[in-house]
Design a protein around this motif. Sequence first.
Motif, mmCIF file in Angstrom:
data_model
loop_
_atom_site.group_PDB
_atom_site.id
_atom_site.type_symbol
_atom_site.label_atom_id
_atom_site.label_comp_id
_atom_site.label_asym_id
_atom_site.label_seq_id
_atom_site.Cartn_x
_atom_site.Cartn_y
_atom_site.Cartn_z
ATOM 1 N N GLY A 168 -53.008 36.884 15.107
ATOM 2 C CA GLY A 168 -54.157 36.638 15.974
ATOM 3 C C GLY A 168 -55.462 36.837 15.239
ATOM 4 N N LYS A 169 -55.519 37.860 14.410
ATOM 5 C CA LYS A 169 -56.723 38.123 13.623
ATOM 6 C C LYS A 169 -56.978 36.969 12.647
ATOM 7 C CE LYS A 169 -59.030 41.314 10.560
ATOM 8 N NZ LYS A 169 -59.042 42.534 9.803
ATOM 9 N N LYS A 170 -55.913 36.489 12.032
ATOM 10 C CA LYS A 170 -56.066 35.375 11.086
ATOM 11 C C LYS A 170 -56.534 34.116 11.798
ATOM 12 C CE LYS A 170 -52.869 37.177 7.697
ATOM 13 N NZ LYS A 170 -51.557 37.087 7.067
ATOM 14 N N ALA A 171 -55.938 33.825 12.968
ATOM 15 C CA ALA A 171 -56.342 32.639 13.726
ATOM 16 C C ALA A 171 -57.813 32.731 14.103
ATOM 17 C CB ALA A 171 -55.468 32.490 14.972
ATOM 18 N N ARG A 172 -58.236 33.873 14.600
ATOM 19 C CA ARG A 172 -59.641 34.050 14.994
ATOM 20 C C ARG A 172 -60.574 33.999 13.779
ATOM 21 N NH1 ARG A 172 -57.542 37.521 19.314
ATOM 22 N NH2 ARG A 172 -58.238 36.583 21.270
ATOM 23 N N THR A 173 -60.099 34.473 12.646
ATOM 24 C CA THR A 173 -60.906 34.417 11.426
ATOM 25 C C THR A 173 -61.142 32.968 11.014
ATOM 26 O OG1 THR A 173 -60.105 36.577 10.701
ATOM 27 C CG2 THR A 173 -61.033 35.138 9.002
ATOM 28 N N PHE A 174 -60.093 32.147 11.013
ATOM 29 C CA PHE A 174 -60.267 30.721 10.677
ATOM 30 C C PHE A 174 -61.197 30.052 11.676
ATOM 31 C CE2 PHE A 174 -56.002 31.245 8.558
ATOM 32 C CZ PHE A 174 -56.489 31.115 7.269
ATOM 33 N N GLN A 175 -61.069 30.412 12.945
ATOM 34 C CA GLN A 175 -61.920 29.812 13.965
ATOM 35 C C GLN A 175 -63.354 30.339 13.905
ATOM 36 O OE1 GLN A 175 -59.497 30.536 17.469
ATOM 37 N NE2 GLN A 175 -58.773 28.423 17.427
#
Length: 196
Positions: free
Chosen positions: A39-46
């Motif tokens: 989730g952290k990675k997804a939000r970071t890319f976004q």
Amino acid sequence: MYKDANSLYSQYPQLSAFIESKISAERLTEIKDSLTADGKKARTFQSLPFLLNVVTVAKQKKKSFRPSRLEVAESILLCVPTVGDIVPALETRLQKYSLFGLQLGPQAIIVGTEDAHSKSFVRINGVLYQVENATKAVDIAFKSFHALDAKYPEESKREWLFLERAIYGINVTKKGLDPSTSKLIKDFDNFLRKES
């Protein structure tokens, strides 16, 4: 061509720290409040669109396309509630694109929420390929742009160019870099120097 085939994975900690150092406190809280590492990675890319100003990316007659940061984030990593929502979400983007003579290229997609995504896909030429996680989806989408000689989506072109130059180390030409993207790349290089 690449620094190394695993550049996104090996440099993700530095990329994440850099993004977190540049975004607003509110956006940073969203990343930090992630319930899972994925989730952290997804939000970071976004969060990549929050590093650059919003700009008009296409004009035609009296119409113009000035995407929101959410639209830019979705063109990097689309998050939909169910697998059945993928096609309608892409059709909505395609309708907007067709007004300006643009086409969809490879697309990284997660199904569920950023924290609880059950599946990750890359859509290439209308075919969905399931992959392990959001990072893999973004990595394969990026590599697919190059392997297929496809254009980056207009709304996220600057963010993909940042990843191309700063993370993957592809510096074929300076053409296509606007001043804000060049500055962001330079800021990232300076950030890496300070960290080492």
